[in-house]
Design a protein around this motif. Structure first.
Motif, PDB file in Angstrom:
ATOM      1  N   ILE A 108       0.847  -1.187   0.000  1.00 15.21           N
ATOM      2  CA  ILE A 108       0.000   0.000   0.000  1.00 15.21           C
ATOM      3  C   ILE A 108       0.882   1.236   0.000  1.00 15.21           C
ATOM      4  CG2 ILE A 108      -1.999  -1.123   1.046  1.00 15.21           C
ATOM      5  CD1 ILE A 108      -1.156  -0.075   3.724  1.00 15.21           C
ATOM      6  N   PHE A 109       0.350   2.340  -0.499  1.00 15.05           N
ATOM      7  CA  PHE A 109       1.120   3.563  -0.687  1.00 15.05           C
ATOM      8  C   PHE A 109       0.459   4.703   0.098  1.00 15.05           C
ATOM      9  CE2 PHE A 109       1.652   0.771  -4.227  1.00 15.05           C
ATOM     10  CZ  PHE A 109       2.978   0.869  -4.599  1.00 15.05           C
ATOM     11  N   LYS A 110       1.266   5.434   0.842  1.00 21.91           N
ATOM     12  CA  LYS A 110       0.749   6.562   1.619  1.00 21.91           C
ATOM     13  C   LYS A 110       1.701   7.752   1.516  1.00 21.91           C
ATOM     14  CE  LYS A 110      -2.822   4.324   3.275  1.00 21.91           C
ATOM     15  NZ  LYS A 110      -4.206   4.672   2.894  1.00 21.91           N
ATOM     16  N   GLY A 111       1.153   8.940   1.808  1.00 18.21           N
ATOM     17  CA  GLY A 111       1.963  10.153   1.824  1.00 18.21           C
ATOM     18  C   GLY A 111       1.869  10.820   3.181  1.00 18.21           C
ATOM     19  N   MET A 112       2.946  11.421   3.627  1.00 21.62           N
ATOM     20  CA  MET A 112       2.938  12.102   4.922  1.00 21.62           C
ATOM     21  C   MET A 112       2.157  13.406   4.869  1.00 21.62           C
ATOM     22  SD  MET A 112       4.383   9.917   6.757  1.00 21.62           S
ATOM     23  CE  MET A 112       4.360  10.847   8.285  1.00 21.62           C
ATOM     24  N   ASP A 113       1.774  13.833   3.645  1.00 20.45           N
ATOM     25  CA  ASP A 113       0.944  15.029   3.529  1.00 20.45           C
ATOM     26  C   ASP A 113      -0.517  14.724   3.878  1.00 20.45           C
ATOM     27  OD1 ASP A 113       0.824  13.387   1.265  1.00 20.45           O
ATOM     28  OD2 ASP A 113       0.234  15.028  -0.054  1.00 20.45           O
ATOM     29  N   LYS A 114      -0.826  13.430   4.091  1.00 22.87           N
ATOM     30  CA  LYS A 114      -2.183  13.032   4.514  1.00 22.87           C
ATOM     31  C   LYS A 114      -2.052  12.084   5.709  1.00 22.87           C
ATOM     32  CE  LYS A 114      -3.925  13.464  -0.219  1.00 22.87           C
ATOM     33  NZ  LYS A 114      -4.539  12.783  -1.386  1.00 22.87           N
ATOM     34  N   PRO A 115      -1.551  12.623   6.846  1.00 23.67           N
ATOM     35  CA  PRO A 115      -1.227  11.767   7.994  1.00 23.67           C
ATOM     36  C   PRO A 115      -2.427  11.054   8.599  1.00 23.67           C
ATOM     37  CG  PRO A 115      -1.134  14.095   8.603  1.00 23.67           C
ATOM     38  CD  PRO A 115      -1.271  14.039   7.114  1.00 23.67           C
ATOM     39  N   ALA A 116      -3.635  11.617   8.451  1.00 23.45           N
ATOM     40  CA  ALA A 116      -4.824  10.984   9.032  1.00 23.45           C
ATOM     41  C   ALA A 116      -5.038   9.589   8.462  1.00 23.45           C
ATOM     42  CB  ALA A 116      -6.050  11.860   8.784  1.00 23.45           C
ATOM     43  N   LYS A 117      -4.643   9.392   7.202  1.00 24.71           N
ATOM     44  CA  LYS A 117      -4.867   8.100   6.551  1.00 24.71           C
ATOM     45  C   LYS A 117      -3.904   7.016   7.054  1.00 24.71           C
ATOM     46  CE  LYS A 117      -7.144   9.815   2.426  1.00 24.71           C
ATOM     47  NZ  LYS A 117      -7.293   9.721   0.967  1.00 24.71           N
ATOM     48  N   LEU A 118      -2.875   7.420   7.811  1.00 21.54           N
ATOM     49  CA  LEU A 118      -1.959   6.433   8.369  1.00 21.54           C
ATOM     50  C   LEU A 118      -2.579   5.713   9.569  1.00 21.54           C
ATOM     51  CD1 LEU A 118       1.392   8.443   8.322  1.00 21.54           C
ATOM     52  CD2 LEU A 118       0.808   6.518   6.860  1.00 21.54           C
ATOM     53  N   LYS A 119      -3.536   6.366  10.231  1.00 21.84           N
ATOM     54  CA  LYS A 119      -4.078   5.833  11.482  1.00 21.84           C
ATOM     55  C   LYS A 119      -4.883   4.558  11.289  1.00 21.84           C
ATOM     56  CE  LYS A 119      -4.127  10.391  13.669  1.00 21.84           C
ATOM     57  NZ  LYS A 119      -4.949  11.456  14.266  1.00 21.84           N
TER      58      LYS A 119
END
Length: 432
Positions: free
Chosen positions: A102-113
């Protein structure tokens, strides 16, 4: 199980199958192949074990043309496109054994939770991610049974970046994990639970010669980029303000000052409170050899004048003259009224440039290793540049409070002062 064949660069052979450490830190120049081999390594791991891997960049949208595109290309090259599914909405890669990327960006930290059971993280261009983000991701790296791994990759940036301080040297906190020069020499090093890997374009046999030649040309017109792109070395980005600055053990510095004939001793102070600092330095000048010694510092912020005065009460006893920032007359007056021998240093139009030139004229600037804040500010200090990429001679990459304190300490010290002291010394000793 199907046998996969893929030609790789020999320098990455061991890296591809080495999972002995929790952290793997890859640093290298442009075109060295580090991202390619990391992507291949992750695919091979997820084919052999059911895992969820998280790939992170600072900005989510940059994945599409970088990490995702690279992984998708490898899936096709390995002939896996019938078994491994590359999905674009959302970006995800699924394996037949249940593994997924899966791919995530630190510019959208809420999606890491919402992420769970991540046992493998890849931080691509980790130097662009904030230190707080790195620590947040460490907390997301957890699994009840599988061994945990974090791979970090970056082109070398300035030594002031968190990735250098955390994995190599943090001079401010006197912390050494690994001397980067040792990595450049050995190419791979294991320290504690971290596997280090260094690579350059020379390690990538698939690069065209024209690309390498283009990197070589940087040496003639952009030495900073040459260091990063061609050599793959960390360092200071930009033109150093004080290239003659060096650090020596405190006892050696004090012994040298004691052996110096008639050293000129000075104290300078810069004032600050919220974001800036109260900075005080003690200096000694060898006027004959044109060497500046920095041997004592005080460096604190969010301090009211009364608390600072209490911290510096020794100066009331020594009666040393403190030269301070004349832009703060109320503060200077407060210290005077409380028994300090203090006066404002001269400030005038262009004084920043004149003071900077004065300090640059010293043949050597030797700093005690106890003056950690002076070292932190001045050793890597570089000039700011304008829009035409020209240096601004009185502006810097940071606001160096200890440099300002040195300016004020050297107020009214000029070459003529040095000559008069030398002549006086010659007269007293009979040396002509």
């Amino acid at each position: 199980m199907t046998t996969l064949e893929k030609e790789v660069s020999p320098h990455f052979d061991d890296f591809l199958f080495d999972w002995s450490t929790k952290f793997q830190f890859l640093v290298g120049g442009y075109g060295s192949g580090k991202s390619y081999h990391i992507a291949l390594k992750i695919i091979l791991k997820l084919l052999s074990e059911k895992r969820t891997a998280l790939v992170v960049r600072e900005v989510y949208d940059t994945h599409r043309d970088s990490t995702y595109s690279l992984l998708e290309e490898l899936v096709i090259d390995l002939g896996l496109e019938g078994r491994v599914k590359c999905m674009t909405s959302p970006m995800q890669i699924r394996f037949p054994n249940g593994s997924k990327i899966i791919f995530k960006g630190m510019d959208k930290p809420a999606k890491l939770k919402s992420i769970n059971n991540i046992s493998l993280v890849w931080l691509e261009e980790c130097s662009e991610i904030k230190y707080a983000g790195f620590k947040e991701l460490l907390g997301r790296l957890r699994h009840p049974t599988l061994k945990l791994h974090m791979i970090l990759s970056t082109n070398p940036v300035g030594e002031d970046n968190w990735s250098f301080k955390h994995f190599f040297k943090d001079e401010m906190n006197n912390r050494l994990v690994l001397d980067d020069a040792e990595l450049y020499e050995k190419r791979t090093v294991v320290v504690n639970d971290t596997y280090y890997h260094h690579s350059t374009a020379d390690d990538n046999f698939f690069l065209p010669e024209s690309y390498v030649a283009q990197l070589d040309e940087l040496k003639d017109y952009d030495p900073d980029l040459y260091r990063i792109a061609r050599k793959g070395h960390f360092g200071v980005n930009g033109e150093k303000v004080l290239p003659q600055f060096e650090v020596q053990p405190h006892d050696e510095v004090m012994d040298t000052i004691r052996r110096t004939v008639n050293p000129l001793k000075r104290v300078g102070m810069d004032f600050g409170f919220e974001d800036s600092y109260n900075a005080v330095v003690r200096l000694a000048v060898d006027c004959e050899k044109k060497i500046l010694y920095i041997y004592w510092e005080y460096y604190k912020n969010k301090m009211t004048d009364d608390k600072t005065a209490e911290d510096l009460k020794e100066f009331k006893e020594t009666r040393e003259l403190i030269r301070g920032d004349s832009a703060e007359p109320k503060t200077i007056e407060y210290f005077k009224q409380n028994g300090f021998n203090i006066r404002g240093a001269k400030k005038f139009q262009g004084s920043r440039l004149q003071y900077t030139k004065k300090v640059k004229r010293f043949k050597k600037i030797i700093c005690s290793d106890r003056c950690t804040n002076v070292i932190y500010e001045l050793k890597p200090l570089t000039y700011k540049k304008n829009k035409r990429d020209e240096i601004i001679p009185d502006e810097f990459n940071i606001d160096p409070h200890t440099f300002s304190a040195i300016w004020y300490a050297l107020d009214d010290y000029e070459v003529s002062d040095a000559k008069s002291l030398i002549n006086r010394y010659k007269h007293l000793t009979g040396r002509g």
